[in-house]
Motif scaffolding. Structure first.
Motif, PDB file in Angstrom:
ATOM      1  N   GLY A   1       3.265  -3.902   0.541  1.00 37.91           N
ATOM      2  CA  GLY A   1       3.057  -3.856   1.979  1.00 37.91           C
ATOM      3  C   GLY A   1       3.723  -5.026   2.674  1.00 37.91           C
ATOM      4  N   GLY A   2       2.966  -5.703   3.530  1.00 35.88           N
ATOM      5  CA  GLY A   2       3.513  -6.834   4.275  1.00 35.88           C
ATOM      6  C   GLY A   2       3.431  -8.156   3.558  1.00 35.88           C
ATOM      7  N   GLY A   3       2.946  -8.148   2.309  1.00 36.54           N
ATOM      8  CA  GLY A   3       2.909  -9.385   1.526  1.00 36.54           C
ATOM      9  C   GLY A   3       1.590 -10.129   1.544  1.00 36.54           C
TER      10      GLY A   3
ATOM     11  N   ALA B   1       3.868  -0.907  10.233  1.00 35.54           N
ATOM     12  CA  ALA B   1       4.321  -2.045   9.425  1.00 35.54           C
ATOM     13  C   ALA B   1       4.211  -3.380  10.162  1.00 35.54           C
ATOM     14  CB  ALA B   1       5.756  -1.822   8.964  1.00 35.54           C
ATOM     15  N   GLU B   2       4.418  -3.357  11.478  1.00 38.92           N
ATOM     16  CA  GLU B   2       4.404  -4.613  12.236  1.00 38.92           C
ATOM     17  C   GLU B   2       3.007  -5.234  12.306  1.00 38.92           C
ATOM     18  OE1 GLU B   2       5.847  -1.850  13.212  1.00 38.92           O
ATOM     19  OE2 GLU B   2       7.966  -2.401  13.078  1.00 38.92           O
TER      20      GLU B   2
ATOM     21  N   THR C   1       9.038  -6.709   7.094  1.00 39.49           N
ATOM     22  CA  THR C   1       7.933  -7.494   7.643  1.00 39.49           C
ATOM     23  C   THR C   1       7.519  -8.592   6.672  1.00 39.49           C
ATOM     24  OG1 THR C   1       7.081  -5.618   8.929  1.00 39.49           O
ATOM     25  CG2 THR C   1       5.527  -7.377   8.416  1.00 39.49           C
ATOM     26  N   ALA C   2       7.386  -8.243   5.393  1.00 42.55           N
ATOM     27  CA  ALA C   2       6.966  -9.208   4.383  1.00 42.55           C
ATOM     28  C   ALA C   2       7.965 -10.346   4.240  1.00 42.55           C
ATOM     29  CB  ALA C   2       6.782  -8.499   3.042  1.00 42.55           C
TER      30      ALA C   2
ATOM     31  N   MET D   1       0.804  -1.200   0.000  1.00 43.03           N
ATOM     32  CA  MET D   1       0.000   0.000   0.000  1.00 43.03           C
ATOM     33  C   MET D   1       0.843   1.258   0.000  1.00 43.03           C
ATOM     34  SD  MET D   1      -3.038  -0.852   2.657  1.00 43.03           S
ATOM     35  CE  MET D   1      -3.773   0.778   2.433  1.00 43.03           C
ATOM     36  N   ALA D   2       2.121   1.111  -0.101  1.00 39.95           N
ATOM     37  CA  ALA D   2       2.951   2.313  -0.113  1.00 39.95           C
ATOM     38  C   ALA D   2       3.936   2.240  -1.249  1.00 39.95           C
ATOM     39  CB  ALA D   2       3.693   2.441   1.212  1.00 39.95           C
TER      40      ALA D   2
END
Length: 253
Positions: free
Chosen positions: A78-80, A25-26, A105-106, A1-2
């Motif tokens: 994003g985080g995947g 992010a976490e 994170t991802a 998303m970024a």
């Protein structure tokens, strides 16, 4: 998303958006956290991509791994949340995001799942500069966060191989979208943090179609995504594009 990461004139970077998503992010993989709406939305997004891609390459969508052999890029990953199911469907997945904390994170989550996904902290325009192209490009819930929409859409198109597909989802710039996606989701229901969205950056379908055309993408189908408070589930509605909508397009071979 970024999506973003440089500060030159020709960039889609919006530093404020990167900072906003980096702070949380976490929480990407917490289904009850700040990204809970995306977790609820994911099944319909995954199904749309799987079914259209399988039909395009004349494969069985329910075969287990209908995307085997396809190179897939998720922009603003994003985080995947999308990368991992796409990898499980058989695609060779690359996920890019300008926020390094999102990528960290991802990558950590994918490693824990035993999935080989190529995560990179970079932007679409930086990747395009290397002349890399993909069979499938995803740009879901991101275009409303970039600084230069036309540049972003043209860049997305340039990353698609001839004969490939591009998938995009975003929010329509309507009064109904302001009422539901901002007033409702951010201030009343508090589904997402306040300030997540800027109504002025929402895009009408015609604007997206025109922008993608600049990248060589022809829109094939546009459908609305509607939330039911009774079932607490999302579903497609071809005649209701007032708030959320999703489309896919093709690039001539």
């Amino acid at each position: 998303m970024a999506e973003t990461a440089q500060t030159t004139a020709s960039t889609t970077v919006d530093p404020a958006e990167i900072e906003r998503f980096s702070r949380i992010a976490e929480e990407w993989w917490d289904p009850a956290g700040k990204f809970a709406p995306l977790h609820r939305l994911n099944p319909v997004r995954i199904g749309f991509v799987r079914d259209r891609a399988a039909a395009h390459w004349q494969r069985d969508a329910l075969s287990g791994q209908p995307l085997v052999g396809l190179d897939l890029l998720d922009i603003g990953c994003g985080g995947g949340l999308l990368c991992e199911p796409m990898a499980r469907l058989g695609a060779r997945v690359t996920g890019i995001d300008a926020a390094e904390r999102n990528i960290a994170t991802a990558a950590a989550h994918a490693a824990g799942q035993g999935l080989a996904i190529d995560y990179r902290a970079t932007t679409a325009e930086a990747l395009a500069a290397g002349d890399r192209q993909y069979d499938v490009v995803l740009a879901l819930e991101i275009v409303e966060h970039v600084a230069d929409v036309d540049l972003f859409l043209a860049t997305c198109g340039s990353l698609v191989k001839p004969g490939g597909l591009l998938f995009l989802s975003t929010l329509n710039r309507t009064a109904k979208a302001w009422a539901l996606a901002i007033a409702g989701a951010e201030y009343v229901l508090r589904w997402v943090p306040r300030g997540t969205h800027d109504w002025k950056k929402f895009l009408k379908p015609s604007e997206v179609v025109r922008g993608l055309r600049g990248g060589g993408i022809h829109a094939e189908e546009i459908v609305g995504i509607v939330y039911s408070p009774l079932t607490r589930q999302w579903s497609f509605h071809k005649d209701d594009l007032d708030v959320n909508y999703m489309l896919y397009g093709t690039k001539a071979a």
